[in-house]
Scaffold this active site. Structure first.
Site, PDB file in Angstrom:
ATOM      1  N   SER A 249      -5.572  -1.365   6.609  1.00 62.31           N
ATOM      2  CA  SER A 249      -4.972  -0.091   6.433  1.00 62.31           C
ATOM      3  C   SER A 249      -5.432   0.950   5.407  1.00 62.31           C
ATOM      4  O   SER A 249      -6.936   0.648   5.400  1.00 62.31           O
ATOM      5  CB  SER A 249      -3.394  -0.002   6.085  1.00 62.31           C
ATOM      6  N   LYS A 253      -9.763   0.988   4.290  1.00 58.88           N
ATOM      7  CA  LYS A 253     -10.609   2.107   4.011  1.00 58.88           C
ATOM      8  C   LYS A 253     -11.480   1.838   2.779  1.00 58.88           C
ATOM      9  O   LYS A 253     -12.871   2.043   2.696  1.00 58.88           O
ATOM     10  CB  LYS A 253      -9.919   3.503   4.026  1.00 58.88           C
ATOM     11  N   HIS A 390       1.331  -2.246  13.717  1.00 49.71           N
ATOM     12  CA  HIS A 390       0.512  -1.991  12.330  1.00 49.71           C
ATOM     13  C   HIS A 390       0.731  -3.303  11.569  1.00 49.71           C
ATOM     14  O   HIS A 390       1.643  -3.492  10.656  1.00 49.71           O
ATOM     15  CB  HIS A 390       0.664  -0.769  11.783  1.00 49.71           C
TER      16      HIS A 390
HETATM   17  C1  GTR Z   1      -0.285   5.617   6.274  1.00 48.62           C
HETATM   18  C2  GTR Z   1      -1.513   6.327   6.285  1.00 48.62           C
HETATM   19  C3  GTR Z   1      -2.568   5.679   6.952  1.00 48.62           C
HETATM   20  C4  GTR Z   1      -2.473   4.231   6.718  1.00 48.62           C
HETATM   21  C5  GTR Z   1      -1.243   3.330   6.141  1.00 48.62           C
HETATM   22  C6  GTR Z   1      -1.147   2.424   5.509  1.00 48.62           C
HETATM   23  O1  GTR Z   1       1.014   6.152   5.728  1.00 48.62           O
HETATM   24  O2  GTR Z   1      -1.019   7.568   6.985  1.00 48.62           O
HETATM   25  O3  GTR Z   1      -3.891   6.470   6.807  1.00 48.62           O
HETATM   26  O4  GTR Z   1      -3.520   4.051   5.544  1.00 48.62           O
HETATM   27  O5  GTR Z   1      -0.602   4.285   5.648  1.00 48.62           O
HETATM   28  O6  GTR Z   1      -1.980   1.863   4.570  1.00 48.62           O
HETATM   29  O7  GTR Z   1      -0.436   1.393   5.711  1.00 48.62           O
END
Ligand code: GTR
Length: 412
Positions: A249, A253, A390
């Site tokens: 996540s 990045k 996720h």
């Molecule tokens: C969310 C964000 C994503 C992703 C995620 C995470 O809120 O919008 O870009 O990075 O968090 O890190 O779990």
């Protein structure tokens, strides 16, 4: 009045494939004077530095290259960890004598067998080292933590011990002959808009000769991964040529930016990194630049948000970030239940990075067809989408271990 109108017109996320507007991606092989790159040498000497610099300027900010005299202290060594199959080390890294608060706590597991140097997965964790495994000898982080299991008012509690263990199958990693190194990203900078004020961007600004606003939280997290690599290179039990950077996540990045910034990383793994990570920004599906810079302004350099209403004006897109990792093995993974990260946009991004890999004679995904769940595809760029939400799962790790097994020279 105008700015009020602009606010009202802000776009929400599109989650319908039928509503994705047409878009045109910049060609990673076209130079700024319109020439076409045809060799690996031209890529490495001309195009790669040019594209890397565009990411510094418009997305993640400048990456400091000034060397530091890092010191470290091994606080604890347990040679009998995980039923005596592993040695666990807890190490603190210090970056300056004058500010000992600028420190990273590295948790390192190394297999007791084989006895030789081993490849190591390196990844940051979300909630502190105590969250990756339930081991009372690991101090609970005192830093600011985002919401999560065992987190109360942005602080980790006893209940957070091992709460992320399913995302870190350390026993399996060890039994396959790999090491695992992790640290808490909040050691570097608290993940909130004003986190930079107490984080490394402020603490190390003189030493690194960079002002906090010249880079970003994502930049400094990636930079910290490189410093952890500096330590790993000194550890006699680590194969310094086989440090594999992995992230989930937002930390995915950062892992991609670290991999792009530091060629010492032998492999890069992006687990559901989404917008600002592996996913294409021009493909308007799921999270977009407007939304991500609104919620997380600190993640990127200030200029990035200017492309929120017009990603087509951005001189780069994320397939070019993936291309910066060439020719090193790259794994991009998505989940069906994580449409916010735009799985198809991650797949296409990996697909459009392939021409750069081909310059090095390395095949990428080798297909234009979006795969079905649990059907990994690709050679030097590999991709899967799995069912489920996720997360980082045992399935994901199994694919990474197999991919590492295929590409690590010193594989067990
Ligand atoms: C969310 C964000 C994503 C992703 C995620 C995470 O809120 O919008 O870009 O990075 O968090 O890190 O779990």
């Amino acid at each position: 009045f105008l700015s009020i109108q602009a606010t009202a017109q802000r776009k929400e996320a599109n989650l319908s494939e039928a509503n994705v507007p047409a878009y045109t991606l910049p060609d990673p092989l076209r130079t700024k004077d319109g020439k076409v790159i045809t060799t690996a040498q031209q890529w490495t000497q001309i195009q790669r530095p040019y594209i890397y610099h565009l990411f510094e300027e418009h997305v993640y900010g400048r990456f400091p290259r000034k060397a530091l005299s890092m010191t470290y202290k091994v606080n604890r060594v347990d040679p009998y960890a995980l039923d005596s199959t592993a040695t666990c080390k807890q190490i603190t890294l210090y970056f300056t004598k004058s500010d000992t608060l600028a420190q990273l706590h590295l948790l390192l597991y190394l297999p007791n067998k084989p006895k030789r140097r081993v490849p190591v997965f390196l990844g940051m964790n979300f909630y502190g080292n105590q969250s990756v495994i339930n081991d009372p000898s690991i101090p609970i982080t005192t830093g600011y933590t985002v919401k999560g299991p065992g987190i109360v008012d942005n602080r980790a509690t006893e209940a957070s011990r091992g709460a992320q263990a399913s995302q870190w199958p350390i026993k399996d990693i060890i039994s396959r002959g790999y090491g695992l190194a992790t640290f808490f990203y909040g050691d570097v900078e608290a993940d909130k808009p004003d986190g930079w004020q107490t984080g490394f961007r402020t603490r190390l600004q003189e030493l690194l000769d960079i002002r906090p606003e010249e880079w970003s939280a994502m930049g400094v997290w990636a930079w910290a991964l490189c410093r952890a690599l500096d330590y790993l290179e000194m550890d006699k039990r680590v194969d310094p040529d086989q440090v594999l950077v992995m992230g989930h996540s937002r930390l995915g990045k950062a892992a991609l930016w670290a991999g792009a910034s530091d060629p010492r990383f032998a492999m890069v793994i992006s687990n559901e990194s989404g917008e600002g990570g592996a996913a294409l920004s021009r493909r308007d599906y799921g999270e977009n630049i407007e939304l991500i810079t609104r919620s997380f302004p600190h993640w990127f350099v200030a200029d990035y948000k200017n492309y929120g209403s017009n990603p087509a004006a951005l001189p780069v897109d994320q397939h070019m970030l993936l291309a910066l990792i060439a020719p090193r093995p790259l794994y991009v993974a998505s989940a069906e239940g994580d449409q916010w990260s735009d799985p198809k946009g991650e797949f296409l991004s990996a697909r459009y990075a392939e021409p750069v890999y081909l310059l090095f004679g390395k095949r990428g995904l080798g297909t234009d067809t979006f795969p079905r769940p649990q059907q990994p595809t690709g050679e030097f760029i590999r991709y899967h989408i799995r069912t489920g939400k996720h997360d980082v799962t045992a399935y994901d790790w199994e694919q990474y271990l197999q991919f590492a097994g295929k590409h690590c020279d010193s594989r067990p």
